[in-house]
Design an enzyme around this catalytic site. Structure first.
Site, mmCIF file in Angstrom:
data_model
loop_
_atom_site.group_PDB
_atom_site.id
_atom_site.type_symbol
_atom_site.label_atom_id
_atom_site.label_comp_id
_atom_site.label_asym_id
_atom_site.label_seq_id
_atom_site.Cartn_x
_atom_site.Cartn_y
_atom_site.Cartn_z
ATOM 1 N N GLU A 30 12.583 -2.507 6.362
ATOM 2 C CA GLU A 30 13.899 -2.688 6.997
ATOM 3 C C GLU A 30 14.801 -1.479 6.758
ATOM 4 O O GLU A 30 15.882 -1.391 7.325
ATOM 5 C CB GLU A 30 14.561 -3.980 6.499
ATOM 6 C CG GLU A 30 14.833 -4.078 5.011
ATOM 7 C CD GLU A 30 13.643 -4.593 4.196
ATOM 8 O OE1 GLU A 30 12.499 -4.193 4.496
ATOM 9 O OE2 GLU A 30 13.870 -5.362 3.248
ATOM 10 N N ARG A 31 14.357 -0.546 5.910
ATOM 11 C CA ARG A 31 15.214 0.617 5.639
ATOM 12 C C ARG A 31 15.055 1.709 6.688
ATOM 13 O O ARG A 31 15.959 2.489 6.910
ATOM 14 C CB ARG A 31 14.867 1.195 4.262
ATOM 15 C CG ARG A 31 15.418 0.314 3.161
ATOM 16 C CD ARG A 31 15.122 0.886 1.809
ATOM 17 N NE ARG A 31 14.448 -0.100 0.992
ATOM 18 C CZ ARG A 31 13.795 0.152 -0.115
ATOM 19 N NH1 ARG A 31 13.701 1.383 -0.537
ATOM 20 N NH2 ARG A 31 13.221 -0.805 -0.799
ATOM 21 N N CYS A 43 3.110 7.391 -2.843
ATOM 22 C CA CYS A 43 2.248 6.624 -3.743
ATOM 23 C C CYS A 43 1.146 7.509 -4.323
ATOM 24 O O CYS A 43 0.480 7.128 -5.271
ATOM 25 C CB CYS A 43 1.638 5.446 -3.012
ATOM 26 S SG CYS A 43 0.522 5.975 -1.725
#
Ligand code: NAD
Length: 500
Positions: A176-177, A281
Protein backbone atom coordinates in the site's frame (compact mmCIF):
# COMPACT_ATOMS: atom_id res chain seq x y z
CA UNK A 1 -5.48 14.56 -4.18
CA UNK A 2 -4.99 11.65 -6.53
CA UNK A 3 -6.69 8.43 -5.45
CA UNK A 4 -5.23 5.08 -6.52
CA UNK A 5 -7.90 2.55 -7.45
CA UNK A 6 -8.17 -1.19 -7.83
CA UNK A 7 -7.94 -3.00 -11.16
CA UNK A 8 -10.69 -5.61 -11.38
CA UNK A 9 -11.96 -7.42 -14.46
CA UNK A 10 -10.00 -5.17 -16.82
CA UNK A 11 -11.22 -1.88 -15.33
CA UNK A 12 -10.03 0.59 -12.73
CA UNK A 13 -12.59 0.69 -9.95
CA UNK A 14 -12.65 2.89 -6.86
CA UNK A 15 -12.41 1.30 -3.47
CA UNK A 16 -15.78 1.26 -1.74
CA UNK A 17 -14.56 0.73 1.83
CA UNK A 18 -14.19 4.43 2.64
CA UNK A 19 -10.76 3.66 4.11
CA UNK A 20 -7.63 5.17 2.56
CA UNK A 21 -3.90 4.97 3.13
CA UNK A 22 -1.42 7.77 2.36
CA UNK A 23 1.24 7.48 -0.35
CA UNK A 24 4.30 9.67 0.21
CA UNK A 25 7.21 10.98 -1.82
CA UNK A 26 10.01 9.85 0.52
CA UNK A 27 12.40 12.47 -0.85
CA UNK A 28 10.17 15.37 0.19
CA UNK A 29 8.06 13.79 2.91
CA UNK A 30 4.93 15.06 1.16
CA UNK A 31 1.81 13.00 0.62
CA UNK A 32 1.29 12.65 -3.12
CA UNK A 33 -1.72 10.34 -3.31
CA UNK A 34 -4.09 8.21 -1.31
CA UNK A 35 -4.77 4.58 -1.93
CA UNK A 36 -8.13 2.94 -1.34
CA UNK A 37 -7.87 0.10 1.19
CA UNK A 38 -10.17 -2.63 -0.07
CA UNK A 39 -12.77 -4.35 2.02
CA UNK A 40 -13.18 -8.11 2.08
CA UNK A 41 -16.24 -7.69 -0.17
CA UNK A 42 -14.20 -5.92 -2.84
CA UNK A 43 -11.49 -8.56 -2.66
CA UNK A 44 -14.33 -11.02 -3.22
CA UNK A 45 -15.24 -9.17 -6.43
CA UNK A 46 -11.68 -9.50 -7.71
CA UNK A 47 -11.59 -13.21 -6.88
CA UNK A 48 -14.94 -13.68 -8.61
CA UNK A 49 -13.63 -11.91 -11.73
CA UNK A 50 -10.56 -14.18 -11.68
CA UNK A 51 -12.71 -17.27 -11.19
CA UNK A 52 -14.98 -16.33 -14.09
CA UNK A 53 -11.99 -15.74 -16.40
CA UNK A 54 -10.40 -19.06 -15.52
CA UNK A 55 -12.05 -21.52 -17.97
CA UNK A 56 -11.30 -19.36 -21.02
CA UNK A 57 -7.73 -18.60 -20.03
CA UNK A 58 -6.83 -22.08 -18.78
CA UNK A 59 -8.36 -23.53 -21.93
CA UNK A 60 -6.33 -21.31 -24.24
CA UNK A 61 -3.43 -23.04 -25.97
CA UNK A 62 -0.19 -22.32 -24.07
CA UNK A 63 1.37 -21.08 -27.32
CA UNK A 64 -1.28 -18.38 -27.52
CA UNK A 65 -0.86 -17.41 -23.88
CA UNK A 66 2.88 -17.15 -24.54
CA UNK A 67 2.31 -14.83 -27.49
CA UNK A 68 0.12 -12.51 -25.40
CA UNK A 69 2.83 -12.46 -22.74
CA UNK A 70 5.36 -11.58 -25.41
CA UNK A 71 3.25 -8.52 -26.31
CA UNK A 72 3.13 -7.65 -22.61
CA UNK A 73 6.93 -7.93 -22.42
CA UNK A 74 7.36 -5.53 -25.34
CA UNK A 75 4.97 -3.00 -23.79
CA UNK A 76 6.79 -3.23 -20.47
CA UNK A 77 10.08 -2.54 -22.22
CA UNK A 78 8.52 0.42 -24.05
CA UNK A 79 7.36 1.82 -20.69
CA UNK A 80 10.40 0.86 -18.60
CA UNK A 81 11.23 4.50 -17.85
CA UNK A 82 7.62 5.35 -16.92
CA UNK A 83 7.49 2.47 -14.47
CA UNK A 84 10.91 3.37 -13.06
CA UNK A 85 9.79 6.98 -12.45
CA UNK A 86 6.73 5.79 -10.52
CA UNK A 87 8.99 3.60 -8.39
CA UNK A 88 11.33 6.53 -7.68
CA UNK A 89 8.45 8.82 -6.68
CA UNK A 90 6.87 6.42 -4.22
CA UNK A 91 9.84 4.34 -3.05
CA UNK A 92 12.65 6.90 -3.30
CA UNK A 93 15.31 4.71 -4.93
CA UNK A 94 17.65 6.05 -7.60
CA UNK A 95 16.47 6.09 -11.20
CA UNK A 96 19.13 3.70 -12.54
CA UNK A 97 18.37 1.31 -9.69
CA UNK A 98 14.66 1.48 -10.52
CA UNK A 99 15.45 0.85 -14.21
CA UNK A 100 17.42 -2.23 -13.14
CA UNK A 101 14.53 -3.41 -11.01
CA UNK A 102 12.10 -3.12 -13.93
CA UNK A 103 14.55 -4.91 -16.25
CA UNK A 104 14.87 -7.81 -13.78
CA UNK A 105 11.08 -7.93 -13.52
CA UNK A 106 10.64 -8.03 -17.30
CA UNK A 107 13.07 -10.96 -17.50
CA UNK A 108 10.49 -13.02 -15.62
CA UNK A 109 7.92 -12.22 -18.29
CA UNK A 110 10.47 -13.10 -20.97
CA UNK A 111 11.13 -16.47 -19.31
CA UNK A 112 7.49 -17.53 -19.46
CA UNK A 113 6.92 -16.43 -23.06
CA UNK A 114 8.20 -19.93 -23.85
CA UNK A 115 5.53 -21.52 -21.66
CA UNK A 116 4.74 -24.41 -24.06
CA UNK A 117 8.30 -25.65 -23.59
CA UNK A 118 8.15 -25.15 -19.80
CA UNK A 119 4.89 -27.10 -19.47
CA UNK A 120 6.17 -30.14 -21.35
CA UNK A 121 5.58 -33.34 -19.44
CA UNK A 122 7.34 -36.70 -19.18
CA UNK A 123 6.37 -39.66 -21.32
CA UNK A 124 7.19 -43.33 -20.81
CA UNK A 125 6.24 -45.95 -23.38
CA UNK A 126 5.36 -49.56 -22.52
CA UNK A 127 5.34 -49.23 -18.75
CA UNK A 128 3.22 -52.41 -19.06
CA UNK A 129 1.91 -54.35 -22.07
CA UNK A 130 0.44 -51.70 -24.42
CA UNK A 131 0.49 -49.24 -21.56
CA UNK A 132 2.08 -45.80 -21.67
CA UNK A 133 2.38 -43.12 -18.99
CA UNK A 134 2.65 -39.39 -19.30
CA UNK A 135 2.42 -36.36 -17.09
CA UNK A 136 0.44 -33.14 -17.38
CA UNK A 137 0.95 -29.91 -15.49
CA UNK A 138 -2.42 -28.23 -15.06
CA UNK A 139 -3.27 -24.84 -13.53
CA UNK A 140 -4.34 -24.53 -9.91
CA UNK A 141 -7.11 -21.94 -10.38
CA UNK A 142 -7.18 -18.46 -8.87
CA UNK A 143 -3.80 -17.52 -7.36
CA UNK A 144 -3.03 -14.55 -5.13
CA UNK A 145 0.16 -12.56 -4.54
CA UNK A 146 0.99 -10.24 -1.65
CA UNK A 147 4.10 -8.12 -2.10
CA UNK A 148 6.42 -5.76 -0.17
CA UNK A 149 7.30 -2.11 -0.75
CA UNK A 150 10.96 -2.52 -1.64
CA UNK A 151 10.63 -3.83 -5.22
CA UNK A 152 7.19 -2.56 -6.22
CA UNK A 153 7.47 -3.70 -9.85
CA UNK A 154 9.88 -6.63 -9.77
CA UNK A 155 8.56 -8.73 -6.88
CA UNK A 156 4.98 -8.82 -8.25
CA UNK A 157 6.61 -9.96 -11.53
CA UNK A 158 8.22 -12.82 -9.63
CA UNK A 159 4.67 -14.10 -9.29
CA UNK A 160 1.98 -13.18 -11.79
CA UNK A 161 3.81 -13.82 -15.11
CA UNK A 162 4.49 -17.46 -14.17
CA UNK A 163 1.07 -17.91 -12.59
CA UNK A 164 -0.89 -16.71 -15.60
CA UNK A 165 1.46 -18.32 -18.14
CA UNK A 166 0.60 -21.66 -16.50
CA UNK A 167 -3.11 -20.97 -17.10
CA UNK A 168 -4.09 -19.61 -13.69
CA UNK A 169 -5.78 -16.28 -13.06
CA UNK A 170 -4.38 -13.90 -10.49
CA UNK A 171 -5.18 -11.30 -7.84
CA UNK A 172 -2.26 -9.09 -6.74
CA UNK A 173 -2.25 -7.18 -3.45
CA UNK A 174 0.79 -4.88 -3.77
CA UNK A 175 2.31 -2.85 -0.96
CA UNK A 176 0.00 0.00 0.00
CA UNK A 177 3.03 2.29 0.19
CA UNK A 178 3.94 2.23 -3.53
CA UNK A 179 1.26 0.58 -5.69
CA UNK A 180 1.54 2.82 -8.80
CA UNK A 181 4.19 0.78 -10.66
CA UNK A 182 2.01 -2.32 -10.55
CA UNK A 183 -1.10 -0.34 -11.51
CA UNK A 184 0.66 0.80 -14.69
CA UNK A 185 1.69 -2.81 -15.37
CA UNK A 186 -2.01 -3.80 -15.17
CA UNK A 187 -2.86 -1.22 -17.80
CA UNK A 188 -0.14 -2.59 -20.06
CA UNK A 189 -1.37 -6.14 -19.48
CA UNK A 190 -4.80 -5.10 -20.71
CA UNK A 191 -3.27 -3.37 -23.74
CA UNK A 192 -1.28 -6.53 -24.49
CA UNK A 193 -4.50 -8.52 -24.73
CA UNK A 194 -4.49 -10.32 -21.40
CA UNK A 195 -8.24 -10.91 -21.08
CA UNK A 196 -10.34 -9.14 -18.47
CA UNK A 197 -10.30 -10.91 -15.12
CA UNK A 198 -7.08 -12.86 -15.75
CA UNK A 199 -4.97 -10.32 -13.87
CA UNK A 200 -6.48 -8.19 -11.10
CA UNK A 201 -5.08 -5.86 -8.48
CA UNK A 202 -6.61 -4.98 -5.13
CA UNK A 203 -5.02 -2.38 -2.92
CA UNK A 204 -5.26 -2.78 0.79
CA UNK A 205 -3.88 -3.77 4.13
CA UNK A 206 -4.46 -6.66 6.51
CA UNK A 207 -8.20 -6.78 5.78
CA UNK A 208 -7.59 -7.40 2.07
CA UNK A 209 -4.81 -9.90 2.79
CA UNK A 210 -6.96 -11.86 5.21
CA UNK A 211 -9.80 -11.92 2.68
CA UNK A 212 -7.45 -13.54 0.13
CA UNK A 213 -6.05 -16.00 2.67
CA UNK A 214 -9.47 -17.27 3.66
CA UNK A 215 -11.39 -17.05 0.37
CA UNK A 216 -12.54 -20.53 -0.68
CA UNK A 217 -11.91 -19.79 -4.38
CA UNK A 218 -8.23 -18.86 -3.92
CA UNK A 219 -6.12 -21.93 -4.61
CA UNK A 220 -2.61 -20.64 -3.89
CA UNK A 221 -0.94 -17.70 -2.19
CA UNK A 222 2.54 -16.31 -2.84
CA UNK A 223 3.96 -13.83 -0.37
CA UNK A 224 7.14 -11.77 -0.14
CA UNK A 225 7.72 -9.52 2.87
CA UNK A 226 8.93 -9.60 6.45
CA UNK A 227 9.33 -12.88 8.34
CA UNK A 228 6.62 -12.41 11.01
CA UNK A 229 4.03 -11.75 8.30
CA UNK A 230 5.45 -14.54 6.08
CA UNK A 231 4.99 -16.99 8.93
CA UNK A 232 1.40 -15.81 9.44
CA UNK A 233 0.58 -15.97 5.71
CA UNK A 234 1.99 -19.49 5.36
CA UNK A 235 0.15 -20.85 8.40
CA UNK A 236 -3.17 -19.15 7.59
CA UNK A 237 -3.16 -20.09 3.91
CA UNK A 238 -2.28 -23.70 4.76
CA UNK A 239 -5.00 -23.84 7.41
CA UNK A 240 -7.45 -22.85 4.69
CA UNK A 241 -6.29 -25.63 2.40
CA UNK A 242 -4.24 -23.47 0.03
CA UNK A 243 -0.86 -23.99 -1.51
CA UNK A 244 1.47 -21.39 -0.02
CA UNK A 245 4.96 -20.00 -0.43
CA UNK A 246 6.05 -17.14 1.81
CA UNK A 247 9.42 -15.44 1.47
CA UNK A 248 10.60 -13.52 4.51
CA UNK A 249 13.37 -11.29 5.79
CA UNK A 250 17.12 -11.60 5.70
CA UNK A 251 20.46 -10.83 7.31
CA UNK A 252 23.06 -11.44 4.66
CA UNK A 253 26.73 -11.91 5.56
CA UNK A 254 29.66 -11.33 3.24
CA UNK A 255 32.86 -13.13 4.19
CA UNK A 256 36.09 -11.42 3.18
CA UNK A 257 39.03 -13.84 3.22
CA UNK A 258 42.57 -12.52 3.73
CA UNK A 259 43.41 -13.37 0.10
CA UNK A 260 40.43 -11.46 -1.35
CA UNK A 261 40.93 -8.69 -3.89
CA UNK A 262 40.29 -5.86 -1.41
CA UNK A 263 39.46 -3.23 -4.05
CA UNK A 264 36.75 -5.47 -5.47
CA UNK A 265 35.48 -6.50 -2.04
CA UNK A 266 35.12 -2.88 -0.88
CA UNK A 267 33.37 -1.83 -4.10
CA UNK A 268 31.06 -4.82 -3.77
CA UNK A 269 30.25 -4.04 -0.14
CA UNK A 270 29.46 -0.40 -0.86
CA UNK A 271 26.86 -1.30 -3.49
CA UNK A 272 25.46 -4.28 -1.61
CA UNK A 273 25.12 -2.53 1.76
CA UNK A 274 24.09 0.97 0.70
CA UNK A 275 22.40 0.52 -2.70
CA UNK A 276 18.67 1.25 -2.41
CA UNK A 277 19.46 2.56 1.12
CA UNK A 278 19.88 -1.03 2.29
CA UNK A 279 16.20 -1.76 1.64
CA UNK A 280 16.87 -5.00 -0.24
CA UNK A 281 16.27 -8.49 1.03
CA UNK A 282 19.60 -9.43 -0.57
CA UNK A 283 21.51 -6.43 0.83
CA UNK A 284 24.71 -7.26 2.68
CA UNK A 285 24.21 -6.05 6.23
CA UNK A 286 27.11 -7.84 7.94
CA UNK A 287 30.69 -7.88 6.64
CA UNK A 288 32.71 -10.76 8.07
CA UNK A 289 36.43 -10.06 7.65
CA UNK A 290 38.56 -13.10 8.42
CA UNK A 291 41.60 -12.22 10.53
CA UNK A 292 42.51 -8.94 12.26
CA UNK A 293 44.64 -7.73 9.35
CA UNK A 294 41.71 -8.10 6.93
CA UNK A 295 39.37 -6.38 9.39
CA UNK A 296 41.67 -3.39 9.87
CA UNK A 297 42.23 -2.93 6.17
CA UNK A 298 38.53 -3.25 5.38
CA UNK A 299 37.61 -0.74 8.07
CA UNK A 300 40.28 1.72 6.91
CA UNK A 301 39.01 1.55 3.32
CA UNK A 302 35.28 1.59 4.11
CA UNK A 303 35.26 4.69 6.35
CA UNK A 304 36.07 7.31 3.68
CA UNK A 305 33.87 5.58 1.10
CA UNK A 306 30.83 5.60 3.41
CA UNK A 307 31.42 9.22 4.41
CA UNK A 308 31.62 10.16 0.72
CA UNK A 309 28.31 8.51 -0.24
CA UNK A 310 26.21 10.90 -2.30
CA UNK A 311 22.80 10.90 -0.64
CA UNK A 312 19.84 12.81 -2.06
CA UNK A 313 16.74 12.66 -4.24
CA UNK A 314 16.52 10.47 -7.36
CA UNK A 315 16.00 13.55 -9.54
CA UNK A 316 19.75 14.28 -9.27
CA UNK A 317 21.29 11.45 -11.29
CA UNK A 318 24.65 11.91 -9.50
CA UNK A 319 23.24 10.67 -6.20
CA UNK A 320 24.04 7.12 -5.11
CA UNK A 321 21.55 6.63 -2.32
CA UNK A 322 18.02 7.91 -1.72
CA UNK A 323 15.82 8.21 1.35
CA UNK A 324 14.17 5.46 3.35
CA UNK A 325 10.59 4.66 2.44
CA UNK A 326 8.74 6.27 5.34
CA UNK A 327 9.08 8.43 8.44
CA UNK A 328 8.34 5.39 10.64
CA UNK A 329 11.02 3.34 8.96
CA UNK A 330 13.53 6.19 9.36
CA UNK A 331 12.77 6.26 13.09
CA UNK A 332 13.16 2.49 13.27
CA UNK A 333 16.58 2.58 11.59
CA UNK A 334 17.72 5.45 13.83
CA UNK A 335 16.52 3.40 16.80
CA UNK A 336 18.71 0.47 15.77
CA UNK A 337 21.75 2.73 15.55
CA UNK A 338 21.09 3.97 19.09
CA UNK A 339 20.59 0.39 20.27
CA UNK A 340 23.82 -0.78 18.65
CA UNK A 341 25.76 1.82 20.63
CA UNK A 342 23.99 0.78 23.85
CA UNK A 343 24.79 -2.85 23.13
CA UNK A 344 28.50 -2.06 22.90
CA UNK A 345 29.22 -2.10 19.18
CA UNK A 346 31.54 0.65 17.95
CA UNK A 347 29.78 3.18 15.71
CA UNK A 348 32.56 4.12 13.32
CA UNK A 349 30.50 6.16 10.84
CA UNK A 350 27.25 7.75 12.01
CA UNK A 351 24.79 8.63 9.23
CA UNK A 352 22.19 10.18 11.52
CA UNK A 353 23.40 13.75 11.22
CA UNK A 354 22.93 13.91 7.45
CA UNK A 355 20.99 16.87 6.04
CA UNK A 356 19.95 17.11 2.40
CA UNK A 357 19.52 20.82 1.59
CA UNK A 358 16.07 21.56 0.21
CA UNK A 359 14.82 18.16 1.34
CA UNK A 360 14.77 18.62 5.10
CA UNK A 361 11.46 16.78 5.43
CA UNK A 362 12.59 13.80 3.32
CA UNK A 363 13.37 10.50 5.03
CA UNK A 364 17.12 10.67 4.48
CA UNK A 365 19.85 9.14 6.59
CA UNK A 366 23.51 8.72 5.70
CA UNK A 367 25.41 5.47 5.60
CA UNK A 368 26.53 4.05 8.96
CA UNK A 369 29.21 1.54 9.92
CA UNK A 370 29.43 -0.48 13.11
CA UNK A 371 32.55 -2.43 14.03
CA UNK A 372 32.80 -5.25 16.60
CA UNK A 373 29.25 -6.46 16.09
CA UNK A 374 28.57 -9.59 18.19
CA UNK A 375 25.85 -12.26 17.90
CA UNK A 376 24.11 -11.29 21.14
CA UNK A 377 23.37 -7.79 19.78
CA UNK A 378 20.03 -6.92 18.21
CA UNK A 379 21.89 -5.18 15.36
CA UNK A 380 23.20 -8.63 14.40
CA UNK A 381 20.02 -10.56 15.09
CA UNK A 382 17.42 -8.26 13.50
CA UNK A 383 16.95 -7.15 9.95
CA UNK A 384 17.46 -3.36 10.09
CA UNK A 385 16.61 -2.81 6.39
CA UNK A 386 18.54 0.43 6.17
CA UNK A 387 22.00 1.75 5.22
CA UNK A 388 23.70 0.34 8.31
CA UNK A 389 26.61 -2.03 7.74
CA UNK A 390 27.95 -4.07 10.63
CA UNK A 391 31.42 -5.65 10.81
CA UNK A 392 31.66 -8.91 12.72
CA UNK A 393 35.32 -9.91 13.00
CA UNK A 394 36.18 -13.62 13.01
CA UNK A 395 39.45 -15.47 13.40
CA UNK A 396 39.12 -18.00 10.58
CA UNK A 397 36.92 -19.55 7.90
CA UNK A 398 35.31 -21.99 10.37
CA UNK A 399 34.24 -19.13 12.64
CA UNK A 400 32.73 -17.31 9.64
CA UNK A 401 30.69 -20.38 8.72
CA UNK A 402 29.58 -20.85 12.34
CA UNK A 403 28.48 -17.21 12.58
CA UNK A 404 26.35 -17.48 9.45
CA UNK A 405 24.86 -20.77 10.64
CA UNK A 406 23.93 -19.22 13.98
CA UNK A 407 21.50 -16.84 12.30
CA UNK A 408 17.84 -17.71 11.89
CA UNK A 409 17.71 -16.02 8.46
CA UNK A 410 19.37 -17.71 5.51
CA UNK A 411 18.44 -15.78 2.39
CA UNK A 412 21.74 -14.89 0.72
CA UNK A 413 25.43 -14.83 1.52
CA UNK A 414 28.71 -14.15 -0.26
CA UNK A 415 32.39 -14.92 0.01
CA UNK A 416 35.25 -12.93 -1.48
CA UNK A 417 38.39 -14.98 -2.00
CA UNK A 418 40.91 -15.91 -4.67
CA UNK A 419 41.12 -19.47 -3.42
CA UNK A 420 38.99 -22.01 -5.31
CA UNK A 421 39.17 -24.61 -2.54
CA UNK A 422 37.73 -22.20 0.02
CA UNK A 423 35.06 -20.95 -2.38
CA UNK A 424 33.92 -24.48 -3.24
CA UNK A 425 33.83 -25.57 0.36
CA UNK A 426 31.78 -22.48 1.25
CA UNK A 427 29.28 -23.14 -1.54
CA UNK A 428 28.91 -26.78 -0.48
CA UNK A 429 28.66 -26.35 3.25
CA UNK A 430 26.91 -23.07 3.87
CA UNK A 431 23.27 -23.42 4.94
CA UNK A 432 21.90 -20.48 2.97
CA UNK A 433 19.64 -20.49 -0.09
CA UNK A 434 21.61 -18.19 -2.42
CA UNK A 435 25.40 -18.01 -2.45
CA UNK A 436 27.71 -15.54 -4.19
CA UNK A 437 31.36 -16.27 -4.91
CA UNK A 438 33.00 -12.89 -5.52
CA UNK A 439 29.43 -11.73 -6.28
CA UNK A 440 27.89 -9.71 -3.46
CA UNK A 441 24.16 -9.91 -4.28
CA UNK A 442 23.59 -13.30 -5.87
CA UNK A 443 20.00 -12.78 -7.01
CA UNK A 444 19.42 -15.62 -9.48
CA UNK A 445 18.50 -14.72 -13.06
CA UNK A 446 14.96 -15.41 -14.27
CA UNK A 447 15.73 -18.92 -15.57
CA UNK A 448 16.92 -20.05 -12.15
CA UNK A 449 14.74 -19.71 -9.06
CA UNK A 450 15.02 -17.43 -6.02
CA UNK A 451 14.65 -18.61 -2.47
CA UNK A 452 16.25 -18.53 0.94
CA UNK A 453 16.36 -21.20 3.62
CA UNK A 454 15.30 -21.30 7.28
CA UNK A 455 13.25 -18.25 8.37
CA UNK A 456 13.72 -16.60 4.97
CA UNK A 457 11.28 -18.90 3.15
CA UNK A 458 8.30 -20.94 4.27
CA UNK A 459 7.16 -23.50 1.72
CA UNK A 460 8.60 -26.11 -0.57
CA UNK A 461 9.15 -24.00 -3.68
CA UNK A 462 11.44 -21.12 -4.49
CA UNK A 463 9.93 -18.27 -6.49
CA UNK A 464 10.05 -17.55 -10.27
CA UNK A 465 12.03 -19.63 -12.79
CA UNK A 466 11.65 -23.42 -13.04
CA UNK A 467 10.32 -23.82 -9.47
CA UNK A 468 7.46 -21.44 -10.27
CA UNK A 469 6.21 -23.71 -13.04
CA UNK A 470 5.92 -26.50 -10.50
CA UNK A 471 4.45 -24.20 -7.86
CA UNK A 472 1.72 -22.83 -10.12
CA UNK A 473 0.65 -26.18 -11.58
CA UNK A 474 -0.74 -29.48 -10.34
CA UNK A 475 0.90 -32.64 -11.52
CA UNK A 476 -1.35 -35.21 -13.16
CA UNK A 477 -0.04 -38.58 -14.29
CA UNK A 478 -1.98 -40.52 -16.92
CA UNK A 479 -1.53 -44.25 -17.44
CA UNK A 480 -3.24 -45.46 -20.63
CA UNK A 481 -3.72 -48.68 -22.55
CA UNK A 482 -4.17 -48.78 -26.31
CA UNK A 483 -5.72 -50.43 -28.16
CA UNK A 484 -8.57 -51.18 -25.81
CA UNK A 485 -9.17 -54.49 -27.59
CA UNK A 486 -6.06 -56.11 -26.03
CA UNK A 487 -7.25 -58.79 -23.63
CA UNK A 488 -5.55 -58.72 -20.27
CA UNK A 489 -8.04 -60.46 -17.98
CA UNK A 490 -8.85 -59.39 -14.45
CA UNK A 491 -5.82 -58.64 -12.28
CA UNK A 492 -6.32 -58.88 -8.53
CA UNK A 493 -2.75 -58.45 -7.48
CA UNK A 494 -1.33 -54.95 -6.87
CA UNK A 495 0.80 -53.67 -9.72
CA UNK A 496 -1.33 -55.76 -12.05
CA UNK A 497 -0.57 -54.23 -15.41
CA UNK A 498 0.46 -57.63 -16.72
CA UNK A 499 4.11 -58.61 -16.75
CA UNK A 500 5.95 -57.58 -13.57
P1 NAD B 1 5.74 -6.33 5.24
O1 NAD B 1 5.83 -7.72 5.73
O2 NAD B 1 5.44 -5.25 6.23
O3 NAD B 1 4.58 -6.21 4.13
C1 NAD B 1 4.51 -7.09 3.04
C2 NAD B 1 3.05 -7.21 2.60
O4 NAD B 1 2.28 -7.78 3.67
C3 NAD B 1 2.40 -5.89 2.23
O5 NAD B 1 1.62 -6.07 1.08
C4 NAD B 1 1.53 -5.56 3.44
O6 NAD B 1 0.37 -4.85 3.11
C5 NAD B 1 1.18 -6.94 3.98
N1 NAD B 1 1.00 -6.94 5.44
C6 NAD B 1 1.67 -6.18 6.35
N2 NAD B 1 1.26 -6.47 7.60
C7 NAD B 1 0.32 -7.43 7.49
C8 NAD B 1 -0.46 -8.16 8.43
N3 NAD B 1 -0.36 -7.93 9.74
N4 NAD B 1 -1.31 -9.09 7.97
C9 NAD B 1 -1.42 -9.33 6.66
N5 NAD B 1 -0.70 -8.68 5.71
C10 NAD B 1 0.16 -7.75 6.12
O7 NAD B 1 7.08 -6.02 4.43
P2 NAD B 1 7.58 -4.66 3.81
O8 NAD B 1 7.98 -3.73 4.90
O9 NAD B 1 6.64 -4.17 2.78
O10 NAD B 1 8.89 -5.17 3.02
C11 NAD B 1 10.13 -5.35 3.63
C12 NAD B 1 10.36 -6.78 4.03
O11 NAD B 1 10.21 -7.63 2.92
C13 NAD B 1 11.76 -7.04 4.56
O12 NAD B 1 11.67 -7.89 5.67
C14 NAD B 1 12.45 -7.74 3.41
O13 NAD B 1 13.53 -8.59 3.75
C15 NAD B 1 11.33 -8.53 2.85
N6 NAD B 1 11.60 -8.94 1.49
C16 NAD B 1 11.95 -10.23 1.30
C17 NAD B 1 12.26 -10.66 0.03
C18 NAD B 1 12.65 -12.09 -0.22
O14 NAD B 1 12.74 -12.44 -1.38
N7 NAD B 1 12.88 -12.91 0.76
C19 NAD B 1 12.19 -9.77 -1.05
C20 NAD B 1 11.82 -8.47 -0.82
C21 NAD B 1 11.52 -8.06 0.47
Amino acid sequence: MKTLDNFINGRFVASTSGRFGPVFDPASGEQTAQVGLSSAAQVGEAVEAARAALPGWAGMRPLKRGRILERFRILLEDHQEDIARLICREHGKMFDDAMGEVARGIENVEYVCGIPELLKGDYSREVGPHIDSYTLRQPLGVCAGITPFNFPAMVPMWMYPSAIACGNTFVLKPSERDPSASLLAMELAREAGIPDGVLNLVNGDKEAVDALLTHPDVAAVSFVGSTPIARYIYATAAAHGKRAQALGGAKNHMVIMPDADMDKAVDALMGAAFGSAGERCMAISIAVPVGEGTAEELRRRLIPRIKALKVGPWTDRNNEMGPLVSAQHLERVRGYIARGIEEGAELVVDGRGLKVPGHESGYFIGGSLFDHVEPEMSIWQDEIFGPVLGMARVADFEAAVALIHAHSFANGTAIFTRDGDTAREFADRIEVGMVGINVPIPVPVAFHSFGGWKDSLFGAHAIYGPDSIHYYTRLKTVTERWPTGIRSGAAFNFGGTGDH
